[in-house]
Design a protein around this motif. Structure first.
Motif, PDB file in Angstrom:
ATOM      1  N   PRO A 192       0.803  -1.235   0.000  1.00  0.00           N
ATOM      2  CA  PRO A 192       0.000   0.000   0.000  1.00  0.00           C
ATOM      3  C   PRO A 192       0.830   1.277   0.000  1.00  0.00           C
ATOM      4  CG  PRO A 192      -0.912  -1.591   1.552  1.00  0.00           C
ATOM      5  CD  PRO A 192       0.386  -2.176   1.065  1.00  0.00           C
ATOM      6  N   ALA A 193       2.050   1.219   0.545  1.00  0.00           N
ATOM      7  CA  ALA A 193       2.874   2.433   0.573  1.00  0.00           C
ATOM      8  C   ALA A 193       3.120   2.975  -0.840  1.00  0.00           C
ATOM      9  CB  ALA A 193       4.208   2.157   1.247  1.00  0.00           C
ATOM     10  N   SER A 194       3.099   2.087  -1.848  1.00  0.00           N
ATOM     11  CA  SER A 194       3.265   2.605  -3.216  1.00  0.00           C
ATOM     12  C   SER A 194       1.961   2.538  -4.007  1.00  0.00           C
ATOM     13  CB  SER A 194       4.378   1.859  -3.948  1.00  0.00           C
ATOM     14  OG  SER A 194       4.187   0.480  -3.826  1.00  0.00           O
ATOM     15  N   TYR A 195       1.123   1.522  -3.746  1.00  0.00           N
ATOM     16  CA  TYR A 195      -0.150   1.414  -4.466  1.00  0.00           C
ATOM     17  C   TYR A 195      -1.227   1.033  -3.451  1.00  0.00           C
ATOM     18  CZ  TYR A 195      -3.484   0.206  -8.141  1.00  0.00           C
ATOM     19  OH  TYR A 195      -4.587   0.168  -8.952  1.00  0.00           O
ATOM     20  N   GLY A 196      -1.886   2.053  -2.915  1.00  0.00           N
ATOM     21  CA  GLY A 196      -2.857   1.788  -1.858  1.00  0.00           C
ATOM     22  C   GLY A 196      -4.264   2.171  -2.241  1.00  0.00           C
ATOM     23  N   LEU A 197      -4.876   3.043  -1.444  1.00  0.00           N
ATOM     24  CA  LEU A 197      -6.256   3.444  -1.695  1.00  0.00           C
ATOM     25  C   LEU A 197      -6.352   4.210  -3.027  1.00  0.00           C
ATOM     26  CD1 LEU A 197      -9.077   3.383  -0.330  1.00  0.00           C
ATOM     27  CD2 LEU A 197      -8.529   5.599   0.682  1.00  0.00           C
ATOM     28  N   TYR A 198      -7.286   3.813  -3.851  1.00  0.00           N
ATOM     29  CA  TYR A 198      -7.456   4.395  -5.201  1.00  0.00           C
ATOM     30  C   TYR A 198      -6.130   4.416  -5.974  1.00  0.00           C
ATOM     31  CZ  TYR A 198     -11.744   5.909  -2.921  1.00  0.00           C
ATOM     32  OH  TYR A 198     -12.915   5.925  -2.210  1.00  0.00           O
ATOM     33  N   GLY A 199      -5.274   3.427  -5.661  1.00  0.00           N
ATOM     34  CA  GLY A 199      -3.997   3.318  -6.364  1.00  0.00           C
ATOM     35  C   GLY A 199      -2.949   4.334  -5.923  1.00  0.00           C
ATOM     36  N   LYS A 200      -3.219   5.045  -4.849  1.00  0.00           N
ATOM     37  CA  LYS A 200      -2.300   6.100  -4.379  1.00  0.00           C
ATOM     38  C   LYS A 200      -1.530   5.626  -3.139  1.00  0.00           C
ATOM     39  CE  LYS A 200      -3.880   9.447  -7.158  1.00  0.00           C
ATOM     40  NZ  LYS A 200      -4.633   8.638  -8.133  1.00  0.00           N
ATOM     41  N   PRO A 201      -0.363   6.229  -2.871  1.00  0.00           N
ATOM     42  CA  PRO A 201       0.405   5.835  -1.683  1.00  0.00           C
ATOM     43  C   PRO A 201      -0.434   5.956  -0.411  1.00  0.00           C
ATOM     44  CG  PRO A 201       1.693   7.298  -3.068  1.00  0.00           C
ATOM     45  CD  PRO A 201       0.312   7.289  -3.645  1.00  0.00           C
ATOM     46  N   THR A 202      -0.412   4.895   0.373  1.00  0.00           N
ATOM     47  CA  THR A 202      -1.287   4.834   1.551  1.00  0.00           C
ATOM     48  C   THR A 202      -0.544   4.159   2.698  1.00  0.00           C
ATOM     49  OG1 THR A 202      -3.200   4.606   0.084  1.00  0.00           O
ATOM     50  CG2 THR A 202      -3.534   3.958   2.390  1.00  0.00           C
ATOM     51  N   THR A 203      -0.704   4.706   3.883  1.00  0.00           N
ATOM     52  CA  THR A 203      -0.148   4.036   5.067  1.00  0.00           C
ATOM     53  C   THR A 203      -1.296   3.539   5.929  1.00  0.00           C
ATOM     54  OG1 THR A 203       1.933   5.225   5.106  1.00  0.00           O
ATOM     55  CG2 THR A 203       1.160   4.376   7.207  1.00  0.00           C
ATOM     56  N   ILE A 204      -1.223   2.271   6.292  1.00  0.00           N
ATOM     57  CA  ILE A 204      -2.252   1.670   7.149  1.00  0.00           C
ATOM     58  C   ILE A 204      -1.594   1.230   8.448  1.00  0.00           C
ATOM     59  CG2 ILE A 204      -4.041  -0.106   7.312  1.00  0.00           C
ATOM     60  CD1 ILE A 204      -3.899  -0.404   4.331  1.00  0.00           C
ATOM     61  N   ASN A 205      -2.155   1.680   9.534  1.00  0.00           N
ATOM     62  CA  ASN A 205      -1.706   1.220  10.847  1.00  0.00           C
ATOM     63  C   ASN A 205      -2.911   0.800  11.673  1.00  0.00           C
ATOM     64  OD1 ASN A 205       0.765   3.736  10.731  1.00  0.00           O
ATOM     65  ND2 ASN A 205       1.238   1.579  10.960  1.00  0.00           N
ATOM     66  N   ASN A 206      -2.640   0.010  12.673  1.00  0.00           N
ATOM     67  CA  ASN A 206      -3.679  -0.434  13.591  1.00  0.00           C
ATOM     68  C   ASN A 206      -4.071   0.713  14.549  1.00  0.00           C
ATOM     69  OD1 ASN A 206      -3.654  -1.709  16.694  1.00  0.00           O
ATOM     70  ND2 ASN A 206      -5.070  -2.702  15.295  1.00  0.00           N
ATOM     71  N   THR A 207      -5.263   0.623  15.109  1.00  0.00           N
ATOM     72  CA  THR A 207      -5.806   1.622  16.044  1.00  0.00           C
ATOM     73  C   THR A 207      -4.835   1.909  17.197  1.00  0.00           C
ATOM     74  OG1 THR A 207      -7.851   0.412  15.609  1.00  0.00           O
ATOM     75  CG2 THR A 207      -7.946   2.131  17.294  1.00  0.00           C
ATOM     76  N   GLU A 208      -4.355   0.839  17.828  1.00  0.00           N
ATOM     77  CA  GLU A 208      -3.462   1.007  18.992  1.00  0.00           C
ATOM     78  C   GLU A 208      -2.141   1.656  18.569  1.00  0.00           C
ATOM     79  OE1 GLU A 208      -2.631  -2.694  20.983  1.00  0.00           O
ATOM     80  OE2 GLU A 208      -1.382  -1.745  22.512  1.00  0.00           O
ATOM     81  N   THR A 209      -1.698   1.352  17.358  1.00  0.00           N
ATOM     82  CA  THR A 209      -0.460   1.958  16.855  1.00  0.00           C
ATOM     83  C   THR A 209      -0.626   3.473  16.769  1.00  0.00           C
ATOM     84  OG1 THR A 209      -0.177  -0.038  15.515  1.00  0.00           O
ATOM     85  CG2 THR A 209       1.266   1.819  15.007  1.00  0.00           C
ATOM     86  N   PHE A 210      -1.718   3.907  16.118  1.00  0.00           N
ATOM     87  CA  PHE A 210      -1.949   5.355  15.996  1.00  0.00           C
ATOM     88  C   PHE A 210      -2.127   5.989  17.373  1.00  0.00           C
ATOM     89  CE2 PHE A 210      -3.450   4.694  11.452  1.00  0.00           C
ATOM     90  CZ  PHE A 210      -2.460   5.486  10.886  1.00  0.00           C
TER      91      PHE A 210
END
Ligand code: L3W
Ligand code: SF4
Length: 426
Positions: A192-210
């Protein structure tokens, strides 16, 4: 840390969060124009590892986001808590939603993301509604939206609820679901960091991480790291369930001995003997009592014991547990939740469930254990996402550590643990 001081009906409100020191990290970052590099460096120092299951270093993940990208970049928070045994993220969102909003806003600032989504599991709808209210409070206070705190930085954050499918907790299935498609995992790479949401760079983290991010920014990465142990920074929430006197969420430093966590949860119910523990949610291999009692609760110790800290869901089983029945339950879960895209997982999870089911019901065949091992070997590493492995690993570990119970079932067409003993523990 995250749940400290969160008692009372109003703890989740903005006013209470601010009284606990909330939003001070974001305010400082914006007032002092702290650089993106400095924030990411602090996270790397903290050795905050992803709290959703994989334990991937958060600072490193944030550094994967391309700096100059012609277009929008996105953030996603994975609150699709569906792993059997895990119930920590819903409590963070219930009692301290602003810690997640502040953590995501700092993340957006550090990675130049313009929009974020918090994907909340569909079966905890009350949590989704509360998060919407918390978002409204933050927007009203100028902490979110256009020109955060009067600065040039803008960040739009939205709540999004799923419908309860476990697979939507897999990061790329989650993105597909936000896009309005069927929640099925994508092949990785690309990540996802290079091809994520709508094909755009995206970072996903867990709730507790954020939620951990504001605390790290306030106390400094070094102090956070020292709360835990080397390579395992900070505090961690453990959802303790099963045969204990006080099931619940316990937030302790990483590296706390398992025996202490068990003690906090009130010890074994009815004073019975510990038989086994699933230490990190149902996807993590089961550990027999004798090994578990020597473990500390951190990524490295649990991995050395042959399992995974995963999401920190500690399922405690006492001597009244029939391990075949326990595995039958778990296997049904994965069979039910497989998205069906890949043959080894779609067919294999069904095979695993049906074989364990027949053993539990007195219809086991002499070569069934061999068959279980062969089916798991044909699933492991041959699927698009980790659900296939997650279905296979419990089976392998249950058979490895408690094979004699399975053999007893097959030979005697009944359980080694008499029904009245099982009933006493249930
Ligand atoms: C860029 C690379 N990004 C890895 C990123 C990747 C992801 C993270 C970790 O599964 C596990 C699973 C469940 N360039 C990268 C990269 N990344 N290499 O790092 O990646 P990965 O694939 O190791 O893990 P994952 O797909 O996130 C998570 C296990 O957790 N689990 C599940 C828990 C379920 C819950 C829940 O219901 N809430 O937590 C528990 O053990 O089986 O193995 O972001 O993109 N070169
Ligand atoms: Fe779907 Fe299972 Fe394949 Fe994952 S491993 S993509 S859940 S079929």
């Amino acid at each position: 840390m995250i749940l400290a001081g969160c008692d009372g009906d109003r703890a989740w409100r903005l006013q209470d969060y601010v009284a606990r020191g909330g939003y001070s990290a974001l305010k400082k970052i914006i007032a002092e124009k702290v650089s993106q590099d400095a924030i990411i460096a602090e996270l790397k120092t903290s050795v905050l590892r992803g709290r959703g299951g994989a334990g991937f270093p958060t600072g490193l993940k944030w550094s994967f986001m391309p700096r100059s990208f012609p277009g929008e970049k996105y953030l996603a928070c994975n609150s699709d808590e569906g792993e059997p045994g895990t119930f920590k993220d819903r409590d963070i969102l219930r009692y301290n939603p602003h810690s997640v909003i502040e953590g995501m806003t700092i993340a957006a600032y550090a990675m130049g993301a313009a929009r974020g989504y918090n994907y909340i599991h569909g079966e905890i709808f009350d949590v989704y509604l509360r998060f919407e209210e918390a978002l409204a409070e933050a927007r009203e206070a100028g902490l979110l939206g256009q020109n955060v705190l009067g600065s040039e930085f803008s960040f739009e954050l939205f709540a999004h609820h799923g419908y309860g499918a476990y697979i939507c907790g897999e990061e790329t299935a989650l993105l597909e679901s936000i896009e309005g498609k069927k929640g099925q995992p994508r092949f990785k790479p690309p990540f996802p960091a290079s091809y994520g949401l709508y094909g755009k760079p995206t970072t996903i983290n867990n709730t507790e991480t954020f939620a951990s991010v504001p605390f790290i920014m306030n106390m400094g990465g070094e102090t956070f790291l020292e709360l835990g142990k080397p390579n395992n920074g900070g505090m961690k929430l453990f959802s303790v369930s099963g045969h204990v006197n006080r099931p619940g969420n316990y937030e302790v430093p990483l590296g706390t001995p398992f025996a202490e966590v068990l003690e906090m949860a009130g010890g074994m119910r009815g004073g019975r003997k510990l038989k086994a523990v699933i230490p990190g949610g149902s996807s993590s291999p089961v550990i027999p009592a004798s090994v578990m009692m020597d473990c500390t609760m951190d990524y490295d110790s649990i991995s050395k014991a042959g399992s995974m800290l995963g999401s920190g869901a500690v399922i405690v089983m006492d001597e009244t547990t029939c391990m075949v029945k326990a595995l039958e339950r778990l296997s049904y879960f994965y069979f039910e939740e497989s998205c069906g895209q890949c043959t080894p997982c779609r067919e294999g999870t069904g095979w695993l469930y049906r074989v364990v089911h027949r053993i539990e019901n007195g219809l086991g065949r002499p070569d069934d254990l061999e068959l279980l091992n062969s089916v798991t070997a044909n699933i492991m590493g041959r699927t698009i996402c980790a659900l296939g492995d997650a279905a296979a690993m419990p089976v392998q570990s249950f058979v490895k550590h408690f094979g004699s119970e399975f053999e007893y079932h097959i030979e005697n067409k009944k359980c080694l643990v008499p029904p009245e003993v099982q009933r006493a523990g249930s």
